[in-house]
Design a protein around this motif. Structure first.
Motif, PDB file in Angstrom:
ATOM      1  N   LEU A 592       0.843  -1.195   0.000  1.00 14.47           N
ATOM      2  CA  LEU A 592       0.000   0.000   0.000  1.00 14.47           C
ATOM      3  C   LEU A 592       0.878   1.245   0.000  1.00 14.47           C
ATOM      4  CD1 LEU A 592       0.119   1.062   3.237  1.00 14.47           C
ATOM      5  CD2 LEU A 592      -1.278  -0.972   3.520  1.00 14.47           C
ATOM      6  N   GLN A 593       0.233   2.394  -0.289  1.00 11.95           N
ATOM      7  CA  GLN A 593       0.924   3.686  -0.244  1.00 11.95           C
ATOM      8  C   GLN A 593       0.662   4.297   1.135  1.00 11.95           C
ATOM      9  OE1 GLN A 593       2.121   5.008  -3.470  1.00 11.95           O
ATOM     10  NE2 GLN A 593       3.304   6.538  -2.392  1.00 11.95           N
ATOM     11  N   PRO A 594       1.692   4.491   1.964  1.00 17.07           N
ATOM     12  CA  PRO A 594       1.455   5.020   3.315  1.00 17.07           C
ATOM     13  C   PRO A 594       0.981   6.478   3.284  1.00 17.07           C
ATOM     14  CG  PRO A 594       3.806   4.857   2.873  1.00 17.07           C
ATOM     15  CD  PRO A 594       3.121   4.225   1.709  1.00 17.07           C
ATOM     16  N   ALA A 595      -0.023   6.753   4.083  1.00 18.81           N
ATOM     17  CA  ALA A 595      -0.526   8.121   4.220  1.00 18.81           C
ATOM     18  C   ALA A 595       0.103   8.778   5.447  1.00 18.81           C
ATOM     19  CB  ALA A 595      -2.046   8.114   4.344  1.00 18.81           C
ATOM     20  N   VAL A 619      10.367  -0.566   8.405  1.00 19.09           N
ATOM     21  CA  VAL A 619      11.758  -0.870   8.083  1.00 19.09           C
ATOM     22  C   VAL A 619      12.052  -0.267   6.718  1.00 19.09           C
ATOM     23  CG1 VAL A 619      13.474  -2.659   7.692  1.00 19.09           C
ATOM     24  CG2 VAL A 619      11.678  -3.018   9.408  1.00 19.09           C
ATOM     25  N   ALA A 620      12.894   0.767   6.689  1.00 24.01           N
ATOM     26  CA  ALA A 620      13.299   1.376   5.420  1.00 24.01           C
ATOM     27  C   ALA A 620      14.451   0.552   4.853  1.00 24.01           C
ATOM     28  CB  ALA A 620      13.719   2.827   5.634  1.00 24.01           C
ATOM     29  N   VAL A 621      14.220  -0.127   3.730  1.00 25.93           N
ATOM     30  CA  VAL A 621      15.220  -1.024   3.165  1.00 25.93           C
ATOM     31  C   VAL A 621      16.495  -0.267   2.802  1.00 25.93           C
ATOM     32  CG1 VAL A 621      15.692  -2.660   1.302  1.00 25.93           C
ATOM     33  CG2 VAL A 621      13.418  -2.586   2.337  1.00 25.93           C
ATOM     34  N   ALA A 639       4.799   0.718   0.883  1.00 25.85           N
ATOM     35  CA  ALA A 639       4.954  -0.140   2.058  1.00 25.85           C
ATOM     36  C   ALA A 639       4.492  -1.555   1.708  1.00 25.85           C
ATOM     37  CB  ALA A 639       4.155   0.405   3.237  1.00 25.85           C
ATOM     38  N   VAL A 640       5.419  -2.500   1.780  1.00 23.25           N
ATOM     39  CA  VAL A 640       5.090  -3.908   1.551  1.00 23.25           C
ATOM     40  C   VAL A 640       4.938  -4.571   2.922  1.00 23.25           C
ATOM     41  CG1 VAL A 640       5.782  -6.069   0.462  1.00 23.25           C
ATOM     42  CG2 VAL A 640       6.440  -3.891  -0.577  1.00 23.25           C
ATOM     43  N   VAL A 653       9.866   0.449   0.161  1.00 23.82           N
ATOM     44  CA  VAL A 653      10.628   0.255  -1.073  1.00 23.82           C
ATOM     45  C   VAL A 653      10.221   1.332  -2.068  1.00 23.82           C
ATOM     46  CG1 VAL A 653      10.744  -2.224  -0.649  1.00 23.82           C
ATOM     47  CG2 VAL A 653       8.932  -1.320  -2.108  1.00 23.82           C
ATOM     48  N   ASP A 654      10.991   1.461  -3.158  1.00 18.18           N
ATOM     49  CA  ASP A 654      10.675   2.477  -4.170  1.00 18.18           C
ATOM     50  C   ASP A 654       9.614   1.996  -5.148  1.00 18.18           C
ATOM     51  OD1 ASP A 654      12.603   3.837  -2.867  1.00 18.18           O
ATOM     52  OD2 ASP A 654      14.013   4.005  -4.544  1.00 18.18           O
TER      53      ASP A 654
END
Length: 729
Positions: A592-595, A619-621, A639-640, A653-654
């Motif tokens: 999803l796209q985090p708000a 967790v920022a990869v 966000a996965v 992730v990008d």
């Protein structure tokens, strides 16, 4: 031809026969033994004895002689079975397994252990068989009154029971017979004739490849000849019968005098073994009573393949082939390289445009389907049923329950479920620890179960089933369940950082902590605080995880989730900066796209993401793996949501590139262990992509944050402001 070429075949078949023997012994009802099971155990010992004699494994042959003789008395009703007798039979099976292992390694079996098991079997024969015959109204063997003493303590003579077995087999098909070899090549034929010469006197042999006949004089039974021959050829390539023509007539004329000639023929044996004469009377009586000892007296040629045992044996061998695991692994590696090459070609073709390339695109699509079918077919060769694992536990449950004084019923479900061979071998030890733990700590003693209104006999279930790309293995008991307060108290005593606000799942996971044990005293079953932590570590090493579900008074379920294979992985390709990574698809739940309003700051620069009333660690990869040129604005990332070790995380992730099947390459073997990474693969463009380890990535992210953050006071959960989000990025 060197007969040692057939050693491996004998060892493998003997191991299978011993496994079947143990299974039948464990299933045997001592009060009402099943004749079919007793016959199956007897046939297994008989086959091993025949092969051991062929290859010169004397100790193994003598042990199986003794064992086979006792089993023959048991199936004739002359030996009344009890639990302790079955235990002795199981110990004998273990000894046979040890002897087989010694010969496989080129060593001689332990002589002291051999003498010990011989004495145990002799004592059982002399004490129990006499009682059985007396109870049945038969003649008690004279040897039962006076045990035979070996001539030398360190080198005992062949036991009387063995001599009696040899005498009984001498009456089973003795005399001149014709052995026909059908469709056997010259090399194998010469070897078989040589082996027949070891079993008797070869009088003549002639014929061609289609049918080669050997006339021989032997006191060895037809079954023994068949057992020896079937280690080299199939049962349907063998015919054994009385010799035709003058030879048959001569044998027929001599038949009436058989009873008189038998003592003379065995005079040498009786001189060497003084107790053989007394034992022979018992053996003859048992042979006469045994329905399986009756042989047709006609001069026809009954085919070995017509016998139920030979037919089943020949049928199973004709539909299978033994292949070395190394060869299978080599094929799997080559198929993996083929898949990588196909991916490279597929990516190249996808960049071509225009109708002129239509045939090439269609061809690549067909190649992709065929390559995938080939890969699945090759992978299925390594898949073996979970029965390979479950079949080991009836013995474990029987012995452990006996030590603990508990009554346990073992139930297995999904034994036909298949798993990769490498995983089945590695899962045996963890499962053994879990089973013993359930028997010791889970299921209560019979008295406590009765007091709680439960049956005296506890129930332990081993279950296996497929779920997506994973296999679910469960160890379920109907015991008392886990005690939350007891676990927390023990954890505090052990110095673990726990609190009363922990969830049940977190409390249950405490049993996997190193050195943690709730046992009041140390026994040979448990109490040392080792084992359960190793279980979790080993399962994680196989790419799996352990989950625990428990209800007080109702029991506990320990669930193991494993990938079906370690060679091929269904993965999701993700991009961070200019780097490509692979996430195991089985760990991915959603993306999803985090708000901005769903992001919250915790102590320090930790951030959590709210997803349907659940707060997940972020967790920022790019931070964990130090990837340059990645997106740092949290609301611009993807966000996965992934799951590892029973916990959920949000990986930032990008881009999501797509789903693909990848060939797993061991990074430790080819490079070194990398934190946060479980393995690697080769993509279609030839580049290497790292396969991420979900739990390891979260651990690595926390370590890096702890290393660079200053000491800051904790603060309450609050909404993240724009400045805070930029700082955490």
């Amino acid at each position: 031809m060197d007969i040692t070429d057939f050693y491996d075949t004998f060892f493998e078949e003997a191991e299978e026969l011993l496994a079947d023997m143990e299974r039948h012994l464990l299933e045997l009802d001592v009060d009402e033994p099943d004749s079919e099971q007793l016959n199956a155990i007897f046939r297994a010992a008989h086959s091993i004895k025949g092969g051991a004699g062929t290859f010169g494994f004397d100790v193994l042959q003598k042990t199986t002689h003794l064992f086979e003789n006792l089993l023959d008395h048991a199936r004739n009703g002359e030996l009344a079975l009890r639990r302790d007798i079955v235990d002795t039979f199981l110990e004998t099976k273990d000894m046979l397994n040890d002897q087989l292992g010694a010969y496989r390694n080129g060593d001689e079996p332990d002589q002291e252990a051999f003498e010990r098991i011989c004495q145990a079997l002799q004592k059982l024969a002399l004490e129990e068989i006499g009682k059985g015959l007396e109870a049945a109204g038969g003649e008690v063997p004279s040897a039962a009154a006076k045990p035979q003493q070996p001539a030398e303590p360190t080198q005992p003579q062949q036991p009387a029971a063995v001599a009696s077995e040899a005498s009984s087999t001498a009456d089973n098909g003795s005399g001149r017979r014709r052995v026909a070899l059908l469709n056997v090549g010259e090399k194998d034929r010469d070897l078989l004739v040589e082996e027949l010469g070891q079993l008797g006197e070869v009088i003549e042999h002639h014929g061609d490849e289609a049918r080669y006949e050997v006339v021989m004089e032997s006191t060895v039974s037809d079954d023994d000849i068949e057992a020896v021959m079937c280690f080299i050829i199939d049962a349907d390539q063998l015919e054994i019968g009385a010799a035709d023509g003058p030879a048959a007539a001569k044998a027929g004329e001599a038949a009436p005098a058989d009873d008189e000639a038998a003592p003379e023929a065995s005079a040498g044996q009786e001189a060497a073994t003084p107790a053989a004469s007394a034992e022979k009377q018992t053996a003859d009586k048992a042979a006469a009573q045994s329905p399986t000892s009756a042989k047709p007296q006609s001069g026809g040629k009954p085919k070995a393949a017509d016998k139920p045992k030979a037919k089943a044996k020949g049928g199973s061998e004709s539909t299978s082939i033994r292949v070395s695991v190394d060869k299978v692994d080599q094929i799997i590696n080559l198929v993996g390289e083929l898949i990588i090459t196909q991916s490279m070609l597929d990516q190249t073709v996808s960049e071509l445009e225009g109708p002129a390339n239509g045939n090439l695109v269609n061809g690549m699509s067909l190649l992709q389907r065929n390559a995938r079918d080939l890969q699945e077919s090759v992978m299925s060769i390594r898949m073996i049923p979970m029965d390979f694992v479950f079949s080991r536990f009836p013995r474990v449950v029987r012995e452990t329950a006996g030590k603990l004084g508990k009554e346990i019923e073992l139930v297995t479900e999904g034994a036909a479920t298949e798993l990769d061979k490498s995983l089945t071998e590695r899962i045996i030890d963890p499962l053994t620890h879990l089973v013993r733990n359930s028997l010791d700590h889970g299921i209560e003693p019979p008295e406590l179960r009765e007091a709680a209104g439960k049956p005296r006999t506890g129930k332990l279930t081993l279950s296996a089933k497929h779920q997506g790309g994973n296999i679910i293995i469960e160890v379920i008991d109907d015991g008392a369940g886990l005690n939350r307060d007891k676990l927390l108290d023990k954890a505090r005593e052990s110095g673990l950082n726990v609190s009363d606000t922990m969830s049940d799942d977190e409390v249950w996971q405490l049993i996997f902590a190193p050195g943690f044990s709730t046992a009041k005293e140390v026994t040979d079953v448990s109490g040392r605080g080792v084992g359960m932590d190793v279980v979790k570590r080993n399962i994680q090493g196989m790419g799996g995880n352990v989950q625990i579900m428990s209800r007080p008074g109702e029991g506990t379920t320990i669930r193991i989730v494993l990938p079906l294979t370690l060679a091929i992985l269904d993965g999701m390709s993700i991009k961070v900066g200019s780097e490509m990574f692979i996430l195991p698809l089985s760990a991915v739940l959603e993306s999803l796209q985090p708000a901005k309003e769903d992001l919250y700051a915790m102590a320090g620069d930790d951030v959590v993401l709210k997803v349907r009333d659940e707060y997940l660690p972020v967790v920022a990869v790019h931070e964990a793996l130090d990837v340059a040129d990645a997106r740092t604005e949290l609301t611009e990332t993807i966000a996965v949501i992934v799951q590892g070790e029973g916990r959920r995380y949000a990986l930032l992730v990008d881009d999501l590139v797509g789903q693909q099947q990848v060939v797993v390459k061991n990074l430790e073997t080819n490079y070194r262990k990398v934190p946060g990474v479980s393995a690697a693969t080769i993509l279609g463009d030839g580049s290497v992509a790292l396969i991420l380890d979900i739990t390891g990535l979260h651990r690595l992210s926390r370590q890096k944050k702890e290393a660079r953050r200053p000491r800051r006071a904790d603060r309450s959960l609050e909404s993240v402001t724009d400045n805070e989000m930029e700082t955490s990025s």
